[in-house]
Design a protein around this motif. Structure first.
Motif, mmCIF file in Angstrom:
data_model
loop_
_atom_site.group_PDB
_atom_site.id
_atom_site.type_symbol
_atom_site.label_atom_id
_atom_site.label_comp_id
_atom_site.label_asym_id
_atom_site.label_seq_id
_atom_site.Cartn_x
_atom_site.Cartn_y
_atom_site.Cartn_z
ATOM 1 N N LEU A 7 0.827 -1.201 0.000
ATOM 2 C CA LEU A 7 0.000 0.000 0.000
ATOM 3 C C LEU A 7 0.864 1.255 0.000
ATOM 4 C CD1 LEU A 7 -2.807 -1.049 2.484
ATOM 5 C CD2 LEU A 7 -2.961 -0.855 0.003
ATOM 6 N N TRP A 8 1.948 1.259 0.802
ATOM 7 C CA TRP A 8 2.854 2.417 0.806
ATOM 8 C C TRP A 8 3.491 2.614 -0.554
ATOM 9 C CZ3 TRP A 8 2.817 6.527 3.393
ATOM 10 C CH2 TRP A 8 2.433 6.548 4.736
ATOM 11 N N ALA A 9 3.884 1.511 -1.180
ATOM 12 C CA ALA A 9 4.501 1.612 -2.501
ATOM 13 C C ALA A 9 3.520 2.228 -3.499
ATOM 14 C CB ALA A 9 4.956 0.236 -2.976
ATOM 15 N N ARG A 10 2.249 1.817 -3.411
ATOM 16 C CA ARG A 10 1.239 2.393 -4.316
ATOM 17 C C ARG A 10 1.051 3.877 -4.037
ATOM 18 N NH1 ARG A 10 -3.357 -2.325 -4.395
ATOM 19 N NH2 ARG A 10 -2.142 -3.793 -5.615
ATOM 20 N N PHE A 11 0.994 4.248 -2.759
ATOM 21 C CA PHE A 11 0.821 5.653 -2.404
ATOM 22 C C PHE A 11 2.023 6.474 -2.872
ATOM 23 C CE2 PHE A 11 0.839 9.213 0.728
ATOM 24 C CZ PHE A 11 -0.332 9.810 0.291
ATOM 25 N N ALA A 114 1.138 15.196 1.342
ATOM 26 C CA ALA A 114 1.350 13.809 0.910
ATOM 27 C C ALA A 114 2.821 13.437 0.980
ATOM 28 C CB ALA A 114 0.820 13.621 -0.510
ATOM 29 N N ALA A 115 3.692 14.343 0.564
ATOM 30 C CA ALA A 115 5.128 14.073 0.619
ATOM 31 C C ALA A 115 5.598 13.879 2.060
ATOM 32 C CB ALA A 115 5.900 15.204 -0.059
ATOM 33 N N GLU A 116 5.082 14.679 2.993
ATOM 34 C CA GLU A 116 5.431 14.512 4.409
ATOM 35 C C GLU A 116 4.999 13.142 4.913
ATOM 36 O OE1 GLU A 116 7.190 16.316 6.597
ATOM 37 O OE2 GLU A 116 7.624 17.845 5.096
ATOM 38 N N ARG A 119 7.427 10.546 3.378
ATOM 39 C CA ARG A 119 8.744 10.622 4.039
ATOM 40 C C ARG A 119 8.701 10.063 5.458
ATOM 41 N NH1 ARG A 119 8.814 16.044 2.912
ATOM 42 N NH2 ARG A 119 9.245 16.287 0.738
ATOM 43 N N GLY A 120 7.662 10.422 6.197
ATOM 44 C CA GLY A 120 7.570 9.994 7.585
ATOM 45 C C GLY A 120 6.927 8.634 7.779
#
Length: 161
Positions: A7-11, A114-116, A119-120
């Motif tokens: 899911l993180w990879a898709r996001f 979204a970038a934050e 990254r986090g």
């Protein structure tokens, strides 16, 4: 449900492919939930989980009048506690807060938020204006803003074992 890493990879892929010029006018305020679930540091994890489930949210903002500012407790914080064998009826929210909370401003560009998150590696941002909590922005909120019709995206079914 797909593995969280998938899911993180898709996001991350959505964020990487997003056309910044096309969405530059979208701000955090356009996607955030303005109705914020709050709990106190003295609530038990079970009480907080029940409130979160009733509202269908994955996080609650924790307001501690003696604290340094708003904090957050998430589903992940609760899973870590349960996985460690702790009792949700006695464990207090104050002992399970997400560390290193990142706050967003309502006028941040949505892609900055979204970038934050990418990254986090977290899924919720507390949105503040001055000292006031004015909303919460989740990954789901961001994806909803970035889809043409606000609909949920199809997720592939897990492969059969």
């Amino acid at each position: 449900m797909p593995h969280p890493a998938l899911l993180w990879a898709r996001f991350e892929a959505i964020v990487a492919k997003f056309d910044l010029e096309a969405g530059a006018e979208m701000q955090v305020r356009d996607g955030m939930s303005k109705l914020v679930l709050t709990v106190g540091p003295g609530h038990t994890l079970r009480e907080a989980a029940r409130l979160m489930a009733d509202r269908g949210v994955g996080a609650a903002v924790v307001i501690d009048p003696d604290g340094e500012g708003p904090a957050i407790v998430t589903e992940r914080d609760m899973l870590i506690s349960l996985g460690a064998g702790e009792d949700p009826d006695t464990e207090k929210v104050a002992e399970h807060l997400t560390s290193d909370v990142v706050y967003a401003a309502p006028d941040w560009p949505l892609e900055q938020a979204a970038a934050e998150m990418v990254r986090g590696r977290f899924r919720h941002l507390i949105v503040t204006e001055g000292a006031d909590v004015v909303g919460v922005l989740s990954v789901r909120d961001v994806v909803r803003c970035w889809t043409d019709d606000g609909a949920s995206c199809e997720v592939d079914a897990p492969a059969a074992a």
